[in-house]
Design a protein around this motif. Structure first.
Motif, PDB file in Angstrom:
ATOM      1  N   TRP A 166       0.738  -1.276   0.048  1.00 14.20           N
ATOM      2  CA  TRP A 166      -0.036   0.165   0.118  1.00 14.20           C
ATOM      3  C   TRP A 166       0.900   1.426   0.093  1.00 14.20           C
ATOM      4  CZ3 TRP A 166      -1.045   4.307   3.277  1.00 14.20           C
ATOM      5  CH2 TRP A 166      -1.974   4.855   3.087  1.00 14.20           C
ATOM      6  N   THR A 216       1.680 -12.688  -3.875  1.00 18.10           N
ATOM      7  CA  THR A 216       1.036 -12.887  -5.089  1.00 18.10           C
ATOM      8  C   THR A 216       0.431 -14.361  -4.558  1.00 18.10           C
ATOM      9  OG1 THR A 216       2.699 -14.107  -6.031  1.00 18.10           O
ATOM     10  CG2 THR A 216       2.347 -11.722  -6.535  1.00 18.10           C
ATOM     11  N   GLU A 261     -12.329  -3.213   2.670  1.00 14.60           N
ATOM     12  CA  GLU A 261     -11.498  -2.623   1.327  1.00 14.60           C
ATOM     13  C   GLU A 261     -10.677  -1.337   1.870  1.00 14.60           C
ATOM     14  OE1 GLU A 261     -13.576  -0.293  -2.452  1.00 14.60           O
ATOM     15  OE2 GLU A 261     -14.927  -0.942  -0.764  1.00 14.60           O
ATOM     16  N   HIS A 292      -3.213  -1.993   2.592  1.00 15.21           N
ATOM     17  CA  HIS A 292      -2.429  -3.144   2.382  1.00 15.21           C
ATOM     18  C   HIS A 292      -1.164  -2.862   2.321  1.00 15.21           C
ATOM     19  CE1 HIS A 292      -6.059  -5.617   1.570  1.00 15.21           C
ATOM     20  NE2 HIS A 292      -6.838  -4.374   1.229  1.00 15.21           N
ATOM     21  N   THR A 352      -0.423  -7.450  -0.127  1.00 10.71           N
ATOM     22  CA  THR A 352      -1.063  -7.281  -1.126  1.00 10.71           C
ATOM     23  C   THR A 352      -2.675  -7.794  -1.153  1.00 10.71           C
ATOM     24  OG1 THR A 352       0.732  -7.794  -2.500  1.00 10.71           O
ATOM     25  CG2 THR A 352      -1.310  -7.646  -3.663  1.00 10.71           C
ATOM     26  N   ASP A 353      -3.630  -6.809  -1.782  1.00 14.35           N
ATOM     27  CA  ASP A 353      -4.761  -7.139  -1.668  1.00 14.35           C
ATOM     28  C   ASP A 353      -5.345  -8.358  -2.521  1.00 14.35           C
ATOM     29  OD1 ASP A 353      -7.630  -7.158  -1.741  1.00 14.35           O
ATOM     30  OD2 ASP A 353      -7.877  -4.953  -2.114  1.00 14.35           O
ATOM     31  N   SER A 406      -6.913  -7.897  -5.618  1.00 17.64           N
ATOM     32  CA  SER A 406      -6.354  -7.058  -6.648  1.00 17.64           C
ATOM     33  C   SER A 406      -5.850  -7.986  -7.897  1.00 17.64           C
ATOM     34  CB  SER A 406      -5.167  -6.305  -6.060  1.00 17.64           C
ATOM     35  OG  SER A 406      -4.107  -7.255  -5.916  1.00 17.64           O
ATOM     36  N   ARG A 407      -5.700  -7.171  -9.103  1.00 17.15           N
ATOM     37  CA  ARG A 407      -5.278  -8.228 -10.173  1.00 17.15           C
ATOM     38  C   ARG A 407      -3.654  -8.463 -10.061  1.00 17.15           C
ATOM     39  NH1 ARG A 407      -6.256  -5.453 -16.028  1.00 17.15           N
ATOM     40  NH2 ARG A 407      -8.229  -5.821 -15.346  1.00 17.15           N
ATOM     41  N   ALA A 408      -3.069  -7.775  -9.205  1.00 17.55           N
ATOM     42  CA  ALA A 408      -1.500  -7.911  -8.979  1.00 17.55           C
ATOM     43  C   ALA A 408      -1.408  -9.404  -8.185  1.00 17.55           C
ATOM     44  CB  ALA A 408      -0.813  -6.889  -7.968  1.00 17.55           C
ATOM     45  N   TYR A 409      -2.358  -9.520  -7.336  1.00 17.28           N
ATOM     46  CA  TYR A 409      -2.284 -10.884  -6.714  1.00 17.28           C
ATOM     47  C   TYR A 409      -2.567 -11.891  -7.315  1.00 17.28           C
ATOM     48  CZ  TYR A 409      -2.704 -13.814  -2.526  1.00 17.28           C
ATOM     49  OH  TYR A 409      -2.492 -14.811  -1.442  1.00 17.28           O
TER      50      TYR A 409
END
Length: 359
Positions: free
Chosen positions: A5, A274, A295, A299, A313-314, A317-320
């Motif tokens: 975050w 991830t 939400e 993070h 990481t959330d 999220s797409r990154a995860y």
């Protein structure tokens, strides 16, 4: 070091280093963010308040009237044993821990703890794989026919879950089991296991914002899943459904865990950057309701006084990199609400109807 975050937000001095004049502010900011994480992650599955337990609960004996599931699986060659042997062993285990719960209820009543006694009396009528009435208490309950189940869901709760609040956690297992029973294909049996197998962190305690309790719980969860695998139907599909802080527990146990699905619900983060970093063969899922306060959790993971605070990481999220599914407008305690999109999708995941999961 701060990741996730707050990445890229440090106050930099010449050459990109943090300037001495800015360091106190940076530490203060990280400390405040850590407090936010602690406050957010601490809210329990059903919003129950913390209770203090009388000292006798900490010294109450664990009554042994039969084998634990671990003892049974160690002593019985389940892979070659008959189904009747497995059923008999499970029945003996259930009976042992029902007796444990009944004895604990009498002890609680003798000390004037009527609510605790009532909760334990209720548990003494159920299919318990484990019961320990000391402290906040540990409970593992089976709904359904585990010995013949081809689809098994194991639920892992978040913070402030104990015997006094167990009824709310159990309600989530009941809701899922009822829907699985209605929707399972003909001839496919299902079971749901409510696994309160670890000492959950307390509301606003320092432990709720760190992975310490999760690291302690992970070996127990791994061992338990192995036992479930050995007593369920051959080639049973096992899904691990992890709520709030429970997602941290599941992530810590994930490497080598023999499950088909790993599901994070209302997760503040898992401690992994991830899904790939979990090193699991399981399909990784994540969901968050539109009304879930998680939400707004920062993070991050920050090193404070030698301890890592926060979970990174959330997971949605797409990154995860998890497979994110729809959870509707529900809040933090609504993932198993009857009629909800999240319960519908969880049912599809457990049954293996993956193409029907709404994203």
């Amino acid at each position: 070091m701060v990741q996730g975050w707050e990445r890229g937000t440090r106050d930099a001095g010449p050459g990109g280093d943090e300037g001495p004049a800015r360091r106190p502010a940076g530490r203060l900011r990280r400390g405040l963010l850590a407090l936010l994480v602690a406050a957010a992650v601490a809210v329990p599955l059903a919003g129950a308040a913390v209770r203090e337990f009388r000292p006798y609960f900490d010294v109450a004996p664990v009554y042994g009237h039969g084998p634990s599931l671990e003892e049974f699986t160690a002593q019985t060659p389940l892979t070659v044993g008959s189904p009747q042997q497995v059923v008999a062993g499970l029945d003996a285990t259930y009976a042992a821990h029902r007796a444990n719960a009944a004895e604990a209820a009498r002890t609680a009543a003798d000390h004037g703890h009527r609510d605790r006694a009532a909760a334990e009396r209720a548990l003494s009528t159920r299919q318990l794989l484990h019961f320990d009435g000391r402290g906040a208490g540990l409970v593992t309950e089976v709904l359904g026919d585990l010995a013949h189940a081809g689809r098994v869901a194991v639920l892992v709760p978040g913070s402030d879950t104990g015997i006094d609040t167990y009824g709310r956690f159990r309600a989530t297992a009941v809701a899922l089991h009822q829907r699985l029973t209605r929707e399972a294909p003909t001839g496919v049996r299902t079971a749901v296991v409510a696994w309160l197998g670890y000492e959950t962190p307390g509301t606003l305690s320092p432990s709720v914002a760190t992975t310490g309790r999760a690291e302690d719980a992970a070996p127990e969860l791994r061992s338990f899943v192995r036992d479930v695998r050995s007593v369920a139907a051959p080639r049973a599909r096992i899904s691990l459904l992890c709520h709030s802080y429970g997602s941290v527990v599941c992530a810590r146990a994930a490497a080598g865990l023999d499950v088909d699905d790993l599901v994070f619900l209302g997760s503040p983060g898992t401690g992994a950057d991830t899904a790939a970093a979990l090193h699991t063969r399981a399909r990784v899922w994540a969901a968050r309701g539109a009304g879930d306060w998680v939400e707004h959790v920062p993070h991050l993971d920050a090193g404070l006084f030698g301890i890592t605070v926060g979970f990174g990481t959330d997971p949605v999220s797409r990154a995860y990199g998890a497979q994110v599914f729809a959870a509707g407008d529900g809040g933090h305690s609504d993932y198993f609400a009857p009629g909800s999109p999240s319960l519908a999708n969880l049912t599809r995941i457990v049954l293996g109807r993956l193409q029907e999961v709404t994203r």
